[in-house]
Scaffold this motif. Structure first.
Motif, PDB file in Angstrom:
ATOM      1  N   THR A   1     -14.072  -9.388   1.483  1.00  0.00           N
ATOM      2  CA  THR A   1     -14.336 -10.757   1.032  1.00  0.00           C
ATOM      3  C   THR A   1     -13.030 -11.434   0.635  1.00  0.00           C
ATOM      4  N   VAL A   2     -13.076 -12.763   0.594  1.00  0.00           N
ATOM      5  CA  VAL A   2     -11.868 -13.543   0.335  1.00  0.00           C
ATOM      6  C   VAL A   2     -11.246 -13.160  -1.000  1.00  0.00           C
ATOM      7  N   GLU A   3     -12.087 -13.060  -2.018  1.00  0.00           N
ATOM      8  CA  GLU A   3     -11.562 -12.802  -3.354  1.00  0.00           C
ATOM      9  C   GLU A   3     -10.876 -11.435  -3.428  1.00  0.00           C
ATOM     10  N   GLU A   4     -11.517 -10.412  -2.865  1.00  0.00           N
ATOM     11  CA  GLU A   4     -10.918  -9.075  -2.888  1.00  0.00           C
ATOM     12  C   GLU A   4      -9.618  -9.038  -2.101  1.00  0.00           C
ATOM     13  N   GLU A   5      -9.588  -9.810  -0.995  1.00  0.00           N
ATOM     14  CA  GLU A   5      -8.385  -9.825  -0.169  1.00  0.00           C
ATOM     15  C   GLU A   5      -7.227 -10.438  -0.957  1.00  0.00           C
ATOM     16  N   LEU A   6      -7.504 -11.487  -1.720  1.00  0.00           N
ATOM     17  CA  LEU A   6      -6.446 -12.112  -2.501  1.00  0.00           C
ATOM     18  C   LEU A   6      -5.923 -11.148  -3.561  1.00  0.00           C
ATOM     19  N   ALA A   7      -6.816 -10.282  -4.075  1.00  0.00           N
ATOM     20  CA  ALA A   7      -6.414  -9.389  -5.163  1.00  0.00           C
ATOM     21  C   ALA A   7      -5.744  -8.121  -4.660  1.00  0.00           C
ATOM     22  N   TYR A   8      -5.925  -7.793  -3.384  1.00  0.00           N
ATOM     23  CA  TYR A   8      -5.490  -6.482  -2.890  1.00  0.00           C
ATOM     24  C   TYR A   8      -4.019  -6.185  -3.173  1.00  0.00           C
ATOM     25  N   GLY A   9      -3.140  -7.136  -2.827  1.00  0.00           N
ATOM     26  CA  GLY A   9      -1.712  -6.917  -3.018  1.00  0.00           C
ATOM     27  C   GLY A   9      -1.364  -6.695  -4.478  1.00  0.00           C
ATOM     28  N   MET A  10      -2.033  -7.449  -5.368  1.00  0.00           N
ATOM     29  CA  MET A  10      -1.739  -7.323  -6.794  1.00  0.00           C
ATOM     30  C   MET A  10      -2.191  -5.976  -7.328  1.00  0.00           C
ATOM     31  N   GLU A  11      -3.296  -5.470  -6.789  1.00  0.00           N
ATOM     32  CA  GLU A  11      -3.754  -4.140  -7.202  1.00  0.00           C
ATOM     33  C   GLU A  11      -2.691  -3.097  -6.873  1.00  0.00           C
ATOM     34  N   GLN A  12      -2.067  -3.267  -5.702  1.00  0.00           N
ATOM     35  CA  GLN A  12      -1.034  -2.315  -5.306  1.00  0.00           C
ATOM     36  C   GLN A  12       0.176  -2.398  -6.231  1.00  0.00           C
TER      37      GLN A  12
ATOM     38  N   TYR B   1       0.844  -1.197   0.000  1.00  0.00           N
ATOM     39  CA  TYR B   1       0.000   0.000   0.000  1.00  0.00           C
ATOM     40  C   TYR B   1       0.877   1.243   0.000  1.00  0.00           C
ATOM     41  N   GLY B   2       0.618   2.156  -0.931  1.00  0.00           N
ATOM     42  CA  GLY B   2       1.367   3.407  -0.978  1.00  0.00           C
ATOM     43  C   GLY B   2       2.715   3.289  -1.653  1.00  0.00           C
ATOM     44  N   ARG B   3       2.876   2.305  -2.544  1.00  0.00           N
ATOM     45  CA  ARG B   3       4.128   2.225  -3.303  1.00  0.00           C
ATOM     46  C   ARG B   3       4.278   3.472  -4.144  1.00  0.00           C
ATOM     47  N   ALA B   4       5.540   3.924  -4.285  1.00  0.00           N
ATOM     48  CA  ALA B   4       5.773   5.202  -4.964  1.00  0.00           C
ATOM     49  C   ALA B   4       5.488   5.103  -6.456  1.00  0.00           C
ATOM     50  N   GLY B   5       5.637   3.943  -7.050  1.00  0.00           N
ATOM     51  CA  GLY B   5       5.438   3.848  -8.481  1.00  0.00           C
ATOM     52  C   GLY B   5       6.616   4.437  -9.221  1.00  0.00           C
ATOM     53  N   GLY B   6       6.484   4.540 -10.544  1.00  0.00           N
ATOM     54  CA  GLY B   6       7.648   4.904 -11.352  1.00  0.00           C
ATOM     55  C   GLY B   6       7.729   6.368 -11.743  1.00  0.00           C
ATOM     56  N   ALA B   7       7.019   7.280 -11.049  1.00  0.00           N
ATOM     57  CA  ALA B   7       7.020   8.681 -11.453  1.00  0.00           C
ATOM     58  C   ALA B   7       8.389   9.312 -11.205  1.00  0.00           C
ATOM     59  N   THR B   8       8.812  10.140 -12.150  1.00  0.00           N
ATOM     60  CA  THR B   8      10.081  10.841 -11.954  1.00  0.00           C
ATOM     61  C   THR B   8       9.837  12.056 -11.077  1.00  0.00           C
ATOM     62  N   ARG B   9      10.933  12.656 -10.658  1.00  0.00           N
ATOM     63  CA  ARG B   9      10.844  13.813  -9.787  1.00  0.00           C
ATOM     64  C   ARG B   9      10.101  14.957 -10.481  1.00  0.00           C
ATOM     65  N   ALA B  10      10.438  15.143 -11.781  1.00  0.00           N
ATOM     66  CA  ALA B  10       9.830  16.247 -12.532  1.00  0.00           C
ATOM     67  C   ALA B  10       8.320  16.055 -12.637  1.00  0.00           C
TER      68      ALA B  10
ATOM     69  N   VAL C   1      -0.174   6.791 -11.036  1.00  0.00           N
ATOM     70  CA  VAL C   1      -0.467   5.756 -10.048  1.00  0.00           C
ATOM     71  C   VAL C   1      -0.376   4.403 -10.725  1.00  0.00           C
ATOM     72  N   GLU C   2       0.530   3.574 -10.270  1.00  0.00           N
ATOM     73  CA  GLU C   2       0.687   2.249 -10.869  1.00  0.00           C
ATOM     74  C   GLU C   2      -0.193   1.279 -10.134  1.00  0.00           C
ATOM     75  N   ARG C   3      -1.481   1.432 -10.279  1.00  0.00           N
ATOM     76  CA  ARG C   3      -2.352   0.569  -9.520  1.00  0.00           C
ATOM     77  C   ARG C   3      -3.463   0.122 -10.448  1.00  0.00           C
ATOM     78  N   THR C   4      -3.909  -1.086 -10.284  1.00  0.00           N
ATOM     79  CA  THR C   4      -4.965  -1.582 -11.152  1.00  0.00           C
ATOM     80  C   THR C   4      -6.122  -2.053 -10.295  1.00  0.00           C
ATOM     81  N   ARG C   5      -7.247  -2.281 -10.945  1.00  0.00           N
ATOM     82  CA  ARG C   5      -8.434  -2.714 -10.213  1.00  0.00           C
ATOM     83  C   ARG C   5      -8.736  -4.148 -10.573  1.00  0.00           C
ATOM     84  N   TYR C   6      -9.041  -4.941  -9.544  1.00  0.00           N
ATOM     85  CA  TYR C   6      -9.401  -6.330  -9.780  1.00  0.00           C
ATOM     86  C   TYR C   6     -10.899  -6.397 -10.029  1.00  0.00           C
TER      87      TYR C   6
END
Lengths: 365, 521
Positions: free
Chosen positions: B98-109, A216-225, A280-285
């Motif tokens: 939920t279980v499924e969301e918990e498994l995915a959380y780290g990958m989302e990050q 959680y809160g990884r900086a990602g690949g953004a440059t300083r600029a 933001v290098e984050r994706t949605r499941y």
């Protein structure tokens, strides 16, 4: 195909209904809206989740609002004229509370006015409750734009912590009864608070550690600029919006600072959000998809709101019925209820969790 | 793969916790961190994950290398893709619901593409055997399920090293075996490295490749388990048995030990007959219903005065509900409890305390003051009875110490003293052995024996079969709120292999404890 509707769709629909309710005191329209909301909740909510069961609480809250509103009218009066229903003796009050009366004659119109007014507020509350039990509030928070993701997560965690806190209070209270100790008021409070707060701190630390080790809160690949550009855009947007709002409200400020400045501020802020969201290098499941039923549900909410507004402008007698006659409905008012129901009927049934034990038919298949 | 070089860690006010620690964990290796309570096992794990010193304070010197690159200044979130961590209480680290969301959380990050996430969630659900739980609310899962979901939620990030802090301490024997089998599978099939700390050595030793032993002076010894256990201060019963019988090399699994035990010619221990006891407490037709689940169903139970009864059963089988219902303040749907002629549920809290004492699962819930002496004075009204009791249980706990700074064993003793000061006839303990090492458990067993000699009846709910063998006279096994077997320890243990201690597994019934074997040798 059964699936969960996008939470934003349910909320917009409910806001539309609440808006229509706020434009009228006609009890028939209001009861129609409450009926539609209850019907949709009973058809489409997920009864297996804790938030799905909260609708009943909102209904009770609505009832309480009406009761309180009417009780206030009975006790404090404040309505003169019309037919007297019950002539209660007025309780004399000293001069320094002039303007407030206790009890006194009870007018039918006064009671009706309080009832309609209470019903209006209750309807709005019930509409919000319907949205809350139809759409998981956590999934709603998860739909925020990526730049606001961190805030969204913080809110989700805060929502989760409350039931845990209640659980902790219950546990500590039971545990403290197992030992002797101070019995004074302060002592008892201390016996409850110290372990509960320590527990809360420990939980928060454990959660923070858990989130941190999971990225959680990884900086990602953004440059300083890039980061600087984003920061500058956000700051400029904020300043622009502040100055612009001030100038719009303050008539003596130069006009150049008003709307143009506000517009520039909004543009800069949106650009900042977009730029922040891009880095933001984050994706949605499995994000909730937005398909035609979502649009239909939102459209029905918007149309209901618009119809409510139209009635309040053009059919005053329907929107705010006279207190000495039975309220009437118009064709447009009836359409409000029909449209409110139509959208949700297009929505797919909510998906059920997988059944752990297969039924006989499934085994046979 | 990961290397700790010359690690030195300590807090400013107290001495060093770890000094001169060198440790290498290779690809596909299962390394156990072992040692008595409070020697810094969790600290060592924290240094690997980066949580120490960020979440704990203190000063860290030395270097941590991941594939030869120093990561000692890298925060935990930037190590997440390579190092997965599951803490002592997995439920406290859950972020979603939920279980499924918990498994995915780290990958989302980590920002993985949706297709990859979907694939890995499905794979992990199958790998851990939790596919039927995918939509479940995390809070409704049992302890073993939560532990597996927590492991799954870091596995989806495909870490190369898995760090686990006491993964089986809260689990019943069967669930613990499942979790350990899962870990072994990960190590063997996927080549994941595992670094874990665990008190219950009897559960993990057979699976371990190497051991890292913390002796208590801050130094570590790393080596093969067979070599280190010869001199280790904490050993499982099977090793104790091996040491007593003079076997070399030491047997590490029940199978090895059984093979060696064939050469032993022992006279079976003299099993003393059932002493006639009077019942201190009688439970009749007790029902406890929570919502729509029946936690305890029509339960009859008699607890003999001067006897320690162990209450066993898998997670969620109704043990805690039973204890609280017997104590009288817990929910009870129907049924009666009779302690000395009265039902504790009918009494006021103070009178109830004089009849039944209960030490809850989280003993810290009982404590609220700043020093041990204040706690004692609050409990006995300043008469000094509580302090005297505490000194008898565990001598020489400094009176000015903060209760939270005590070791697990000392804190439990303090809670026990607070409860015992009103001299209850019946004492109930809920999972007292969690977080205790072998020495502390031995002390606790002695304390319970002493209480029964004074005529108290004791009922202790636990998952720890070795502790039951040591401390209990009788065992009651619960399943779904009903008694499935009950009787003297030797008989119940002989009937249900899942609850058998290692000595029984090796030598067969009626052997129960190492000291019996030592006496017979």
């Amino acid at each position: 195909m059964p699936r969960d509707l996008h939470p934003v769709a349910w909320w917009l629909w409910a806001v539309g209904l609440a808006m229509a309710a706020s434009f009228t005191t006609n009890p028939l329209i209001l009861l129609m809206l409450v009926g539609v909301a209850s019907l949709v909740v009973s058809l489409r909510r997920r009864s297996d989740q804790s938030w799905g069961r909260s609708f009943r609480l909102y209904v009770w809250l609505g009832v309480a609002i009406i009761v309180v509103r009417v009780a206030f009218r009975v006790v404090f009066g404040g309505w003169f004229g019309g037919r007297v229903l019950l002539d209660l003796p007025e309780i004399p009050l000293p001069d320094w509370v002039a303007g407030i009366t206790l009890l006194g004659p009870l007018y039918v119109q006064g009671l009706l006015f309080a009832l309609y007014d209470g019903l209006r507020l209750a309807t709005i509350v019930i509409c919000v409750g319907a949205a809350n039990s139809l759409a998981n509030p956590k999934r709603l928070l998860r739909s925020v734009p990526p730049a606001l993701y961190e805030i969204g997560t913080a809110l989700v965690v805060a929502v989760t912590v409350l039931p845990q806190f209640a659980d902790s209070v219950r546990r500590v209270r039971a545990a403290q009864a197992l030992r002797a100790g101070e019995t004074g008021r302060v002592g008892r409070l201390r016996r409850l608070l110290v372990p509960v707060l320590e527990d809360a701190f420990e939980r928060s630390l454990a959660l923070a550690a858990g989130m941190d080790t999971r990225g959680y809160g990884r900086a990602g690949g953004a440059t300083r600029a890039q980061r600087r550009v984003t920061g500058a855009l956000m700051l400029a947007g904020l300043v622009g919006i502040c100055v612009g709002t001030y100038a719009v409200l303050d008539r003596t400020a130069p006009r150049l600072l008003a709307l143009p400045m506000l517009g520039l501020g909004v543009v800069a802020a949106v650009a900042g959000l977009l730029s922040a969201g891009r880095r933001v290098e984050r994706t949605r499941y499995r994000p909730d998809p937005w398909r035609w039923p979502e649009t239909a549900v939102v459209a029905s909410g918007v149309v209901v709101g618009a119809l409510g507004l139209w009635i309040s402008r053009n059919q005053l007698a329907v929107a705010y019925p006279p207190l000495d006659a039975f309220p009437t409905l118009s064709a447009v008012a009836l359409a409000v209820g029909a449209v409110a129901l139509l959208g949700p009927l297009c929505s797919p049934p909510q998906s059920r969790p997988a059944v752990v034990v297969p039924t006989r038919e499934e085994v046979a298949a | 793969m990961i290397e700790l070089r010359d690690i030195r860690f300590g807090y400013d006010d107290v001495g060093p916790v770890l000094s001169d620690v060198d440790l290498v964990v290779d690809e596909g290796e299962l390394v156990l961190v072992s040692g008595p309570t409070g020697v810094g096992k969790s600290t060592l794990l924290g240094i690997v994950t980066g949580l120490v010193p960020r979440f704990s304070g203190g000063t860290l010197d030395g270097d941590v290398l991941l594939d030869g690159v120093s990561i000692v200044r890298t925060p935990p979130r930037e190590r997440a893709h390579a190092i997965g961590y599951v803490g002592q209480n997995p439920a406290a680290g859950f972020v979603t619901d939920t279980v499924e969301e918990e498994l995915a959380y780290g990958m989302e990050q980590l920002g993985l593409p949706p297709e990859t996430m979907r694939r890995r969630v499905e794979e992990t659900l199958d790998l851990l055997g939790i596919a039927d739980l995918r939509h479940r609310d995390l809070r409704t899962l049992s302890g073993g399920q939560q532990q597996r979901v927590a492991i799954g939620s870091v596995l989806t990030m495909h870490p190369r090293l898995l760090v686990l802090d006491e993964p089986t301490s809260a689990l019943d024997p069967t669930a613990a075996e499942e979790v350990l089998a899962t870990l072994t599978r990960l190590v063997h099939d996927l080549g994941v490295s595992v670094l874990l700390a665990e008190h219950r050595l009897e559960r993990v030793i057979p699976f371990v490749d190497r051991m890292c032993l913390l002796a208590g002076d801050g130094r570590v010894t790393v080596g093969e388990p067979g070599e280190l256990l010869v001199t280790s201060p904490v050993v499982p019963p099977i090793v104790e048995l091996g040491r007593a019988a003079g076997w070399s090399p030491l047997p590490l699994s029940v199978r090895d030990a059984r093979r060696r035990a064939r050469e032993l010619r022992l006279d079976p221990p003299s099993v003393d007959g059932e002493p006639a006891t009077t019942a201190a407490a009688v439970v009749r037709r007790l029902d406890v219903v929570h919502g729509r689940t029946a936690a305890v169903r029509g339960l009859d139970l008699e607890l003999g005065a001067g006897r320690v009864t162990a209450l066993m059963g898998r997670n969620g089988s109704g043990k805690s509900s039973l204890l609280w219902a017997v104590q009288g303040s817990g929910r009870r749907t129907s049924g009666r409890v009779d302690v000395d002629g009265s039902d504790p549920a009918d009494l006021a809290p103070a009178a109830r305390r004089a009849l039944v004492g209960l030490v809850p699962q989280n003993a810290a819930d009982l404590l609220y003051l700043e020093t041990v002496d204040e706690e004692c004075a609050a409990a006995d009204g300043g008469s000094g009875a509580c302090r005297a009791l505490l000194d008898r249980l565990v001598p020489a706990i400094p009176g000015d110490q903060h209760p939270r700074d005590l070791s697990e064993g000392q804190r439990l003793a303090l809670a026990l003293a607070l409860v015992l000061v009103s001299r209850p006839r019946l004492l109930l303990l809920d999972e007292p052995t969690r977080g205790l090492d072998y020495a502390a458990k031995h002390v606790l067993a002695g304390i319970l024996r002493g209480l029964t000699d004074d005529g108290h009846a004791v009922l202790v709910a636990t998952h720890d079969v070795e502790f039951v063998a040591q401390a209990a006279d009788e065992v009651v096994v619960l399943a779904e709120g009903e008694v499935v077997s009950s009787g003297p320890v030797r008989r119940v243990v002989a009937e249900s292999p899942a609850f058998a201690p290692q000595v029984t597994k090796v030598l067969g019934a009626p052997w129960l404890r190492v000291d019996e074997v030592v006496a017979a040798l």
